[in-house]
Design a protein around this motif. Structure first.
Motif, short mmCIF file in Angstrom:
data_model
loop_
_atom_site.label_atom_id
_atom_site.label_comp_id
_atom_site.label_asym_id
_atom_site.label_seq_id
_atom_site.Cartn_x
_atom_site.Cartn_y
_atom_site.Cartn_z
N TYR A 86 0.85 -1.19 0.00
CA TYR A 86 0.00 0.00 0.00
C TYR A 86 0.88 1.24 0.00
O TYR A 86 1.83 1.33 0.80
N SER A 88 1.44 4.94 0.89
CA SER A 88 0.87 5.98 1.75
C SER A 88 1.95 6.73 2.49
O SER A 88 3.06 6.21 2.69
N PRO A 89 1.65 7.97 2.93
CA PRO A 89 2.64 8.73 3.70
C PRO A 89 2.97 8.08 5.04
O PRO A 89 3.97 8.43 5.65
N GLY A 113 -4.62 4.19 -2.81
CA GLY A 113 -5.77 4.76 -2.12
C GLY A 113 -6.18 6.08 -2.75
O GLY A 113 -5.41 6.70 -3.48
N GLU A 116 -9.69 10.00 1.71
CA GLU A 116 -8.87 10.11 2.93
C GLU A 116 -8.13 8.82 3.24
O GLU A 116 -7.38 8.73 4.20
N GLY A 117 -8.34 7.77 2.42
CA GLY A 117 -7.63 6.52 2.62
C GLY A 117 -8.54 5.31 2.59
O GLY A 117 -9.67 5.38 2.12
N SER A 132 6.14 4.64 1.67
CA SER A 132 6.03 6.07 1.36
C SER A 132 7.16 6.46 0.43
O SER A 132 8.29 6.02 0.60
N ILE A 133 6.87 7.29 -0.57
CA ILE A 133 7.96 7.77 -1.45
C ILE A 133 8.50 9.10 -0.96
O ILE A 133 9.41 9.67 -1.56
N TYR A 136 5.28 13.94 2.04
CA TYR A 136 4.32 14.90 1.53
C TYR A 136 3.04 14.15 1.20
O TYR A 136 3.05 12.93 1.06
N LEU A 138 -0.11 13.45 -1.31
CA LEU A 138 -0.63 13.54 -2.67
C LEU A 138 -2.15 13.43 -2.59
O LEU A 138 -2.71 13.31 -1.51
N GLY A 140 -3.66 10.96 -4.06
CA GLY A 140 -3.92 9.54 -4.21
C GLY A 140 -2.62 8.78 -4.36
O GLY A 140 -1.57 9.39 -4.53
N ALA A 144 2.60 7.75 -6.64
CA ALA A 144 3.60 6.99 -5.86
C ALA A 144 3.81 5.61 -6.48
O ALA A 144 4.94 5.13 -6.57
#
Ligand code: 9WO
Length: 246
Positions: A86, A88-89, A113, A116-117, A132-133, A136, A138, A140, A144
């Motif tokens: 997945y 995500s930040p 996602g 909001e997720g 996470s890449i 920050y 994004l 969606g 990423a």
């Protein structure tokens, strides 16, 4: 390698991976990309994929069932077991070492996602890893996922030409790249460093190594701190540091 992407925007992900090195890797059969749209697996009349969050608050949360059906379809499309990631930040930060590790897998499923997720229960039960890449937000996970596909795809055997592969070796040692120059040798913006015109390949290699070390020291001391330099590299870096003082 086979990559499956669970996304509400399958065309966008496919377009991102259609050009350049990654597009060619797909044409050469080094990389197979498949996208699955949770909306195609929504069962109600409105094809809902999101709902308001329990506890209130703004925004929407992705429903478990359309995601689960899309993920199951992706898993069933190939017998090879897949790792589900997945984007995500909240995930572990991606770096080149992680990219190299992932590129060796036969099969990965990427989950993107939106809103909001995703319902936390789905993440807990169906996702192996959260990545996470960068720090920050994004709108969606698709961009990423495209980053991950690009970084992984170019490492597949045969994706890069010989020159690009050699270049790859020089980055995966944990240093930043050296500067590059091309014609004209003389320009109003400056001259090309003399050593590059010398034809002395050993000297050029040394200069490039020194630049890579020096730029990493100046711009990314955090990267340099992770490395154990040998005596030759120590010497080159010291030279660079002395050069920059005056
Ligand atoms: C939305 C939001 C709104 C107000 C306050 C905090 C908030 N966080 C989020 C949010 O994390 N939204 C995500 C959007 C939901 C999952 C997909 N989205 C996403 C993935 N945004 N950014 C990424 C991402 C993925 C990988 N690396 C960096 C960012």
């Amino acid at each position: 390698m086979r990559l499956d992407v669970i996304t509400l925007f399958p065309d966008f992900v496919a377009q991102c991976a259609a050009i350049g090195v990654i597009g060619r890797a797909q044409e050469r059969g080094l990389l197979a990309l498949h996208a699955w749209n949770p909306r195609d697996y929504a069962t109600d009349a409105y094809r809902r994929v999101d709902e308001r969050p329990f506890g209130g608050g703004p925004g929407m949360v992705m429903l478990i069932e359309p995601l689960r059906a899309a993920l199951n379809a992706a898993r069933a499309a190939d017998a090879k077991p897949a790792r589900t990631i997945y984007l995500s930040p909240q995930g572990v930060r991606l770096d080149q070492a992680k990219v190299v590790q992932l590129a060796q897998r036969e099969r990965i499923i990427l989950l993107c996602g939106r809103y909001e997720g995703v319902d936390e229960r789905f993440l807990q039960h169906e996702v192996d890893e959260e990545i996470s890449i960068g720090d920050y937000v994004l709108s969606g996970g698709e961009l990423a996922a495209a980053v991950l596909i690009d970084a992984i795809g170019r490492l597949q055997d045969g994706a890069l030409n010989d020159a690009q592969s050699a270049q790859q070796d020089s980055f995966s040692d944990g240093l930043l790249d050296c500067p590059h120059y091309t014609r004209p040798e003389q320009h109003a913006l400056g001259a090309v460093p003399k050593v590059l015109m010398s034809g002395d390949h050993a000297k050029i290699a040394k200069w490039r190594r020194k630049q890579a070390l020096g730029r990493t020291w100046q711009r990314r001391p955090d990267l340099l701190a992770k490395l154990k330099l040998n005596r030759e590299d120590e010497k080159l870096l010291l030279e660079y540091q002395q050069d920059t003082k005056c």
